[in-house]
Design a protein around this motif. Structure first.
Motif, short mmCIF file in Angstrom:
data_model
loop_
_atom_site.label_atom_id
_atom_site.label_comp_id
_atom_site.label_asym_id
_atom_site.label_seq_id
_atom_site.Cartn_x
_atom_site.Cartn_y
_atom_site.Cartn_z
N HIS A 181 0.83 -1.20 0.00
CA HIS A 181 0.00 0.00 0.00
C HIS A 181 0.87 1.26 0.00
CE1 HIS A 181 -3.50 -2.49 1.86
NE2 HIS A 181 -3.59 -2.43 0.55
N ARG A 182 2.01 1.20 0.68
CA ARG A 182 2.91 2.36 0.70
C ARG A 182 3.40 2.70 -0.70
NH1 ARG A 182 8.12 3.96 1.45
NH2 ARG A 182 8.99 1.87 1.13
N LYS A 183 3.48 1.69 -1.56
CA LYS A 183 3.90 1.89 -2.94
C LYS A 183 2.71 2.17 -3.87
CE LYS A 183 8.32 0.91 -2.31
NZ LYS A 183 9.41 1.87 -2.57
N GLY A 184 1.52 2.30 -3.28
CA GLY A 184 0.34 2.64 -4.07
C GLY A 184 -0.24 1.47 -4.85
N LYS A 185 0.04 0.25 -4.43
CA LYS A 185 -0.43 -0.94 -5.14
C LYS A 185 -1.45 -1.70 -4.29
CE LYS A 185 2.55 -0.26 -8.51
NZ LYS A 185 2.14 0.12 -9.88
N LEU A 186 -2.12 -2.66 -4.93
CA LEU A 186 -3.18 -3.43 -4.28
C LEU A 186 -2.67 -4.78 -3.78
CD1 LEU A 186 -6.06 -2.74 -6.81
CD2 LEU A 186 -5.79 -1.73 -4.54
N VAL A 187 -3.37 -5.30 -2.78
CA VAL A 187 -3.00 -6.58 -2.17
C VAL A 187 -4.12 -7.59 -2.39
CG1 VAL A 187 -2.32 -7.76 -0.05
CG2 VAL A 187 -1.68 -5.36 -0.40
N PHE A 188 -3.74 -8.74 -2.94
CA PHE A 188 -4.65 -9.87 -3.10
C PHE A 188 -4.35 -10.89 -2.00
CE2 PHE A 188 -4.12 -7.99 -7.23
CZ PHE A 188 -5.27 -8.24 -7.96
N ALA A 189 -5.37 -11.69 -1.68
CA ALA A 189 -5.14 -12.79 -0.74
C ALA A 189 -5.94 -14.02 -1.16
CB ALA A 189 -5.52 -12.40 0.69
N HIS A 190 -5.30 -15.16 -1.01
CA HIS A 190 -5.97 -16.45 -1.18
C HIS A 190 -6.38 -16.90 0.22
CE1 HIS A 190 -6.33 -20.50 -3.24
NE2 HIS A 190 -6.45 -20.81 -1.96
N PRO A 191 -7.70 -16.91 0.54
CA PRO A 191 -8.10 -17.11 1.92
C PRO A 191 -8.26 -18.57 2.36
CG PRO A 191 -10.01 -16.52 0.63
CD PRO A 191 -8.83 -16.51 -0.31
N THR A 192 -8.65 -19.46 1.44
CA THR A 192 -8.87 -20.89 1.68
C THR A 192 -10.12 -21.18 2.49
OG1 THR A 192 -6.53 -21.46 1.48
CG2 THR A 192 -7.94 -23.04 2.64
N ASP A 193 -10.27 -20.55 3.67
CA ASP A 193 -11.40 -20.88 4.54
C ASP A 193 -11.88 -19.61 5.26
OD1 ASP A 193 -9.37 -20.44 6.39
OD2 ASP A 193 -9.25 -22.51 7.07
N ILE A 194 -12.87 -19.78 6.12
CA ILE A 194 -13.44 -18.63 6.83
C ILE A 194 -12.39 -17.93 7.69
CG2 ILE A 194 -15.11 -17.94 8.59
CD1 ILE A 194 -16.39 -18.48 5.89
N GLN A 195 -11.57 -18.69 8.39
CA GLN A 195 -10.51 -18.08 9.20
C GLN A 195 -9.55 -17.29 8.33
OE1 GLN A 195 -8.50 -20.80 11.87
NE2 GLN A 195 -6.84 -19.35 12.29
N GLY A 196 -9.27 -17.81 7.12
CA GLY A 196 -8.41 -17.09 6.19
C GLY A 196 -9.01 -15.78 5.75
#
Length: 415
Positions: free
Chosen positions: A229-244
């Protein structure tokens, strides 16, 4: 040679031999319907293209225009170029992109992407060096293809590569970052973004087969996200499950690359509202779930029940106002045809115009390009899809692509 491969080869050759719109040519595209945006009623008319931009959209013959008719693309349903926000350039056909012949890369890109109308794609895990080389060859005009955004190599939990990628080439697996500290995660993100990647992806939770799921420590996930975010870019995440999913929220991730497919229904409504209220996007990849269940040889009856539950829960997220970015996980998934994805999205309750938004205006806004892409309007980039039939009549028609045009150039033509 298979019939499918022969067809793609002929398409690629035809594209190379047939004149296309060059840099400063002005030409007109006739449409039986033009969807300028998902929230605007369609019209019948012409889209006039000058170089790489849309010059005008008119219901009548434009005046004072020297127009070259693209006859092979005329007479269809016109809308903005599609964006697939979840692809991978990890398959064998994209290896060694620097040296591989342009013709072979044209065929591969046609098979996986352009024949389905994708003019922009977001690669959310691959060998970044190779994908950037592929992108450079496309941008230099050597290869016909979509605009490529990429995260390069994703970050995984320490000693936590997921079991479902174990089939991938060892040279790729050995490169995948598995930071064991905050400092290592930050340096990994900095190095990746410095070479031209467009975001970061975190595998927040990774299945390990018979062993417990590996989870990325919260401080490492947050540090990687903060640096991105400091570089002005977006973050994706692979969550797998509800806890993720909760872990992704805690790390201030921007986009979930999947819903928690297969998680017990119902998905916690307060958590889904948190996602919505945080402005976090979700990529449905609904077609992936039956694809994986079939690989695991789950019985048809049980698979149908599980898929229906996930589709219903995803529909609830949409109904409460959750933001959706279209994506299919092709490249990992070898079934490139998105027809079933469109059908499952419709089954979840999305209207044709909501599906169109997930393909056009929503990703454009997500990448902060709403003034450049995602609509058919004067001054916008000439990224255009022409369909054979109206998706308002059937979601299957989103996959009936006649032509794909990127920056004023025809990059795919079925005829």
């Amino acid at each position: 040679m298979s019939n499918c491969r022969l067809e793609i080869l002929l398409v690629a050759i035809a594209g190379l031999l047939t004149p296309v719109a060059q840099a400063q040519q002005t030409w007109a595209l006739d449409g039986v319907k033009i969807y300028s945006a998902p929230d605007v009623p369609p019209i019948k008319g012409k889209v006039v293209i000058a170089g790489n931009k849309i010059l005008s959209v008119a219901t009548a013959e434009p005046r004072a225009t020297t127009a070259m008719q693209a006859s092979r693309c005329n007479g269809g349903v016109i809308m903005a170029g599609f964006q697939n926000s979840h692809v991978h350039f990890t398959s064998e056909e994209f290896r060694n992109a620097r040296q591989q012949s342009a013709a072979e890369l044209d065929i591969a890109l046609t098979r996986m992407l352009t024949r389905y109308g994708y003019t922009t794609v977001f690669d959310v895990t691959s060998d970044g060096d190779n994908t950037l080389a592929l992108r450079n060859r496309i941008e230099q005009g050597e290869v016909r293809g979509p605009r490529i955004l990429t995260v390069g190599l994703s970050l995984f939990p320490s000693q936590g590569l997921p079991i479902y990628i174990s089939h991938m080439p060892k040279e790729l697996l050995d490169k995948l970052p598995q930071p064991a500290s905050v400092e290592e995660a930050v340096q990994t993100v900095r190095k990746s973004l410095s070479v031209g990647t467009d975001g970061t992806k975190l595998f927040i939770a990774t299945p390990q087969g018979d062993r417990p799921i590996k989870r990325m420590p919260a401080d490492i996930a947050s540090a990687a996200a903060n640096e991105t975010h400091r570089k002005g870019k977006l973050v994706f995440a692979h969550p797998t499950d509800i806890q993720g999913v909760q872990q992704a929220l805690d790390a201030h991730v921007d986009i979930l690359t999947h819903p928690p497919l297969g998680a017990p229904a119902p998905w916690p409504e307060p958590l889904m509202r948190q996602i919505r209220d945080a402005g976090m996007s979700m990529i449905p990849t609904l077609q992936l779930f039956p694809y994986e269940l079939n690989k695991e040889r789950v019985s048809a009856a049980i698979a149908e029940q599980l898929v229906n539950e996930s589709v219903t829960e995803f529909g609830k997220f949409v109904a409460m106002g959750g933001q959706v970015l279209f994506g299919t996980d092709v490249g990992y998934m070898t079934d490139y045809d998105p027809t079933r994805e469109y059908e499952l999205m419709a089954k979840a309750g999305l209207t044709p115009m909501q599906i169109l938004a997930s393909l056009t205006t929503t990703p454009a806004a997500r990448w902060n390009e709403q003034d450049l892409r995602g609509r058919i309007a004067t001054g916008m980039e000439a990224d255009i899809v022409v369909l054979d039939a109206d998706p308002a009549d059937s979601p299957r028609n989103f996959a009936a692509v006649r032509c794909a045009i990127r920056s004023g150039e025809i990059i795919y033509s079925r005829h």
